[in-house]
Scaffold this motif. Structure first.
Motif, PDB file in Angstrom:
ATOM      1  N   ALA A  71      63.360  29.602  16.149  1.00  0.00           N
ATOM      2  CA  ALA A  71      64.657  30.235  16.367  1.00  0.00           C
ATOM      3  C   ALA A  71      65.703  29.140  16.555  1.00  0.00           C
ATOM      4  N   LYS A  72      66.949  29.447  16.224  1.00  0.00           N
ATOM      5  CA  LYS A  72      67.993  28.422  16.283  1.00  0.00           C
ATOM      6  C   LYS A  72      68.160  27.841  17.682  1.00  0.00           C
ATOM      7  N   ASP A  73      68.049  28.684  18.701  1.00  0.00           N
ATOM      8  CA  ASP A  73      68.207  28.159  20.061  1.00  0.00           C
ATOM      9  C   ASP A  73      67.049  27.232  20.425  1.00  0.00           C
ATOM     10  N   ASP A  74      65.831  27.593  20.021  1.00  0.00           N
ATOM     11  CA  ASP A  74      64.687  26.709  20.287  1.00  0.00           C
ATOM     12  C   ASP A  74      64.797  25.406  19.499  1.00  0.00           C
TER      13      ASP A  74
ATOM     14  N   ILE B  56      72.912  23.495  25.740  1.00  0.00           N
ATOM     15  CA  ILE B  56      74.214  24.112  25.481  1.00  0.00           C
ATOM     16  C   ILE B  56      74.222  24.745  24.092  1.00  0.00           C
ATOM     17  N   ALA B  57      73.723  24.004  23.100  1.00  0.00           N
ATOM     18  CA  ALA B  57      73.697  24.522  21.727  1.00  0.00           C
ATOM     19  C   ALA B  57      72.852  25.778  21.608  1.00  0.00           C
ATOM     20  N   SER B  58      71.807  25.866  22.438  1.00  0.00           N
ATOM     21  CA  SER B  58      70.924  27.037  22.358  1.00  0.00           C
ATOM     22  C   SER B  58      71.634  28.323  22.766  1.00  0.00           C
ATOM     23  N   TYR B  59      72.762  28.207  23.491  1.00  0.00           N
ATOM     24  CA  TYR B  59      73.475  29.395  23.949  1.00  0.00           C
ATOM     25  C   TYR B  59      74.529  29.876  22.961  1.00  0.00           C
TER      26      TYR B  59
ATOM     27  N   ILE C 295      81.386  29.321  23.653  1.00  0.00           N
ATOM     28  CA  ILE C 295      80.756  28.014  23.890  1.00  0.00           C
ATOM     29  C   ILE C 295      81.691  26.878  23.485  1.00  0.00           C
ATOM     30  N   PHE C 296      82.285  26.957  22.296  1.00  0.00           N
ATOM     31  CA  PHE C 296      83.179  25.887  21.851  1.00  0.00           C
ATOM     32  C   PHE C 296      84.394  25.770  22.766  1.00  0.00           C
ATOM     33  N   ALA C 297      84.942  26.917  23.195  1.00  0.00           N
ATOM     34  CA  ALA C 297      86.098  26.886  24.099  1.00  0.00           C
ATOM     35  C   ALA C 297      85.709  26.308  25.455  1.00  0.00           C
ATOM     36  N   ALA C 298      84.520  26.661  25.941  1.00  0.00           N
ATOM     37  CA  ALA C 298      84.075  26.159  27.243  1.00  0.00           C
ATOM     38  C   ALA C 298      83.843  24.649  27.197  1.00  0.00           C
ATOM     39  N   ILE C 299      83.203  24.159  26.126  1.00  0.00           N
ATOM     40  CA  ILE C 299      82.973  22.716  26.007  1.00  0.00           C
ATOM     41  C   ILE C 299      84.306  21.977  25.925  1.00  0.00           C
ATOM     42  N   GLY C 300      85.214  22.482  25.087  1.00  0.00           N
ATOM     43  CA  GLY C 300      86.514  21.835  24.941  1.00  0.00           C
ATOM     44  C   GLY C 300      87.294  21.820  26.238  1.00  0.00           C
ATOM     45  N   GLY C 301      87.316  22.953  26.924  1.00  0.00           N
ATOM     46  CA  GLY C 301      88.053  23.038  28.180  1.00  0.00           C
ATOM     47  C   GLY C 301      87.471  22.129  29.248  1.00  0.00           C
ATOM     48  N   PHE C 302      86.150  22.090  29.352  1.00  0.00           N
ATOM     49  CA  PHE C 302      85.518  21.249  30.370  1.00  0.00           C
ATOM     50  C   PHE C 302      85.738  19.769  30.082  1.00  0.00           C
ATOM     51  N   ALA C 303      85.674  19.361  28.792  1.00  0.00           N
ATOM     52  CA  ALA C 303      85.886  17.962  28.432  1.00  0.00           C
ATOM     53  C   ALA C 303      87.299  17.519  28.800  1.00  0.00           C
ATOM     54  N   ILE C 304      88.275  18.365  28.522  1.00  0.00           N
ATOM     55  CA  ILE C 304      89.662  18.037  28.883  1.00  0.00           C
ATOM     56  C   ILE C 304      89.816  17.956  30.397  1.00  0.00           C
ATOM     57  N   PHE C 305      89.218  18.900  31.115  1.00  0.00           N
ATOM     58  CA  PHE C 305      89.290  18.890  32.579  1.00  0.00           C
ATOM     59  C   PHE C 305      88.673  17.616  33.149  1.00  0.00           C
TER      60      PHE C 305
ATOM     61  N   ALA D 134      77.271  17.695  17.272  1.00  0.00           N
ATOM     62  CA  ALA D 134      77.366  17.490  15.821  1.00  0.00           C
ATOM     63  C   ALA D 134      76.038  17.724  15.124  1.00  0.00           C
ATOM     64  N   GLY D 135      74.936  17.318  15.759  1.00  0.00           N
ATOM     65  CA  GLY D 135      73.635  17.458  15.112  1.00  0.00           C
ATOM     66  C   GLY D 135      72.944  18.771  15.398  1.00  0.00           C
ATOM     67  N   SER D 136      73.507  19.591  16.275  1.00  0.00           N
ATOM     68  CA  SER D 136      72.848  20.858  16.626  1.00  0.00           C
ATOM     69  C   SER D 136      73.763  22.042  16.355  1.00  0.00           C
ATOM     70  N   SER D 137      74.590  22.446  17.333  1.00  0.00           N
ATOM     71  CA  SER D 137      75.384  23.662  17.159  1.00  0.00           C
ATOM     72  C   SER D 137      76.384  23.555  16.011  1.00  0.00           C
ATOM     73  N   LEU D 138      77.019  22.392  15.840  1.00  0.00           N
ATOM     74  CA  LEU D 138      77.973  22.260  14.738  1.00  0.00           C
ATOM     75  C   LEU D 138      77.272  22.293  13.391  1.00  0.00           C
ATOM     76  N   THR D 139      76.076  21.697  13.317  1.00  0.00           N
ATOM     77  CA  THR D 139      75.308  21.746  12.069  1.00  0.00           C
ATOM     78  C   THR D 139      74.918  23.179  11.721  1.00  0.00           C
ATOM     79  N   LEU D 140      74.410  23.905  12.708  1.00  0.00           N
ATOM     80  CA  LEU D 140      73.990  25.286  12.469  1.00  0.00           C
ATOM     81  C   LEU D 140      75.184  26.179  12.122  1.00  0.00           C
ATOM     82  N   TYR D 141      76.312  25.976  12.799  1.00  0.00           N
ATOM     83  CA  TYR D 141      77.503  26.779  12.506  1.00  0.00           C
ATOM     84  C   TYR D 141      78.036  26.452  11.107  1.00  0.00           C
ATOM     85  N   THR D 142      78.035  25.169  10.773  1.00  0.00           N
ATOM     86  CA  THR D 142      78.493  24.749   9.443  1.00  0.00           C
ATOM     87  C   THR D 142      77.622  25.364   8.356  1.00  0.00           C
TER      88      THR D 142
END
Length: 461
Positions: free
Chosen positions: A52-55, A419-422, A431-441, A269-277
């Protein structure tokens, strides 16, 4: 004895041997990594393992995390027992067999995949810390060519990382893949991942043959023996730490914690972004569909293009007395990472939200802009962090604290995998909004405490 022969541009020829060797090692690693998540998540009928993608994301996170843990052990063994050159040989050969083991999975079964990943983790531990050590050993302390040498060496890393997904991805997703036409569109029926892994293994073999053939002539005795401390070095080692040294160590540890957050986002880049792409980004240009793994080449391409510009920028600011402090540069890197993820939020919103309909695609430019901002953020943080450790670490603890610095990517890769598994469970938008917001914070928090950290550096910030 130090290597004294120089080329026309003033660098020892041994530097270019190390450049070439590292380029092929990175070709091997990033070529495999570029197709790993796809390989884990595609079904058996498609040539994958059917996780599965999350695994698949969690497995990817643990693998890439352990790759950053073992160099601490490999560096210690090289320093105490076998020397850097022998460690590079052991590591390179081990990784080569790891790639060939991955390539043989269709014939030998899934256990060959786990063996291959284990060999890559072990081999990287011997290879990664020791080749960089030899680069530094080419130059005496205080040599002004050292920074330029590491810049050249860094270009070798990114050249290998740029070409690797293109070659390995092309073999796995295009040249040897089985395709069919569905509703007038050509789709991949079965991937040929084994050929991508095979190419990665051959790249590692080429690098090792050249290194071990030319090293005796171009490196002389550098890296062959075990470093024995002089009487003066032993005296320095036995002295207690001063208050200033303790402050500087605290700065290293503080900034290391912040970099965990950065790399946890960056390595999507190698997990969630790859799968989304793979599922939701329009990869078609004319009649050509860009293989998903090729996007792993975007970051190193930007690094090669922008790296010299940033080097000139920092130098220019320093000459004018306007250079930014280390914490400020690193906080800027985290903010830029966060902004990059909001471009992915734009991609999700263009598709109307978290739709599972793979026929609805987002524009390719959202992804390219994400990688651009992530790369600029990396240039503000990664090389600056390495420089920071060498500036601030007490001499007797320099190797240990560099190992601590590399623990940040180790932790971040594992966290990033979870994180990518979620993404599939909670939705890409959230998930993308949460990662972006937390990185800026986190970047703003680092900015807020930057003056305190600079003060604790005691003139080395």
């Amino acid at each position: 004895m130090q290597e004294t022969t120089t080329t026309k541009n003033g660098h020892p020829p041994g530097l270019y041997l190390l450049f070439f060797t590292e380029m092929w090692e990175r070709f091997s690693y990033y070529g495999m990594r570029g197709i790993l998540t796809l390989y884990l998540s595609k079904t058996a009928m498609q040539g994958g393992l059917g996780f599965a993608k999350d695994d698949a994301s969690i497995i990817y996170g643990w693998f890439t995390g352990l790759v950053y843990l073992t160099p601490i052990i490999g560096g210690y063994i090289a320093d105490r027992y076998i020397g850097q050159r022998k460690a590079i040989l052991i590591g390179g050969v081990t990784m080569m067999f790891g790639q060939f083991s991955l390539a043989s999975t269709p014939q030998l079964g899934v256990w060959a995949t786990w063996l291959g990943l284990a060999l890559l983790i072990i081999g990287n531990g011997f290879f990664k810390p020791n080749i960089s050590t030899i680069v530094g050993a080419l130059y005496p302390q205080g040599d002004p060519r050292r920074d330029s040498a590491f810049t050249i060496f860094y270009m070798g890393i990114n050249l290998g990382a740029f070409f690797a997904p293109l070659v390995c991805g092309f073999l796995a997703e295009d040249l040897f893949a089985v395709k069919k036409v569905v509703d007038g569109k050509e789709v991949i029926e079965r991937y040929a991942f084994q050929y991508g892994f095979l190419a990665a293994g051959i790249g590692m073999l080429v690098g090792q043959i050249v290194f071990n053939t030319l090293a005796p002539r171009l490196l002389g005795s550098i890296g062959k023996g075990i470093k024995i401390q002089s009487k003066e070095e032993q005296e320095v080692h036995n002295q207690p730490l001063s208050d200033e040294e303790r402050d500087r160590m605290a700065v290293i540890l503080t900034l290391t914690i912040f970099t965990v957050f950065f790399w946890a986002g960056f390595e999507q880049a190698g997990s969630s972004l790859t799968l989304y792409t793979d599922s939701y980004i329009n990869r078609k240009i004319g009649d050509f569909v860009i293989p998903t793994s090729w996007f792993q080449s975007v970051n190193p391409l930007f690094i090669v293009a922008l790296g010299p510009l940033f080097s000139m920028l920092w130098l220019s600011l320093a000459k004018k007395g306007k250079d930014l402090s280390i914490p400020i540069k690193m906080s800027l890197g985290m903010v830029l990472l966060g902004i990059g993820f909001f471009f992915m939020v734009g991609a999700v919103m263009e598709r109307g939200g978290n739709s599972a309909d793979v026929n609805i695609k987002a524009s390719l430019m959202w992804l390219v802009m994400t990688y651009l901002f992530h790369t600029i953020g990396e240039l503000c943080l990664s090389p600056i962090g390495l420089s920071m450790v060498t500036r601030l670490a007490p001499v007797k603890l320099a190797s240990m604290l560099m190992g601590v610095w590399f623990l940040a990517p180790f932790l971040a890769q594992i966290v990033g995998g979870y994180i990518a598994s979620y993404v599939e469970r909670l939705g890409a938008l959230e998930i993308f909004a949460a990662i972006g917001g937390f990185a800026i914070f986190a970047g703003l928090v680092l900015f807020a405490i930057s003056r305190k950290l600079v003060k604790m550096m005691h003139g080395r910030g």
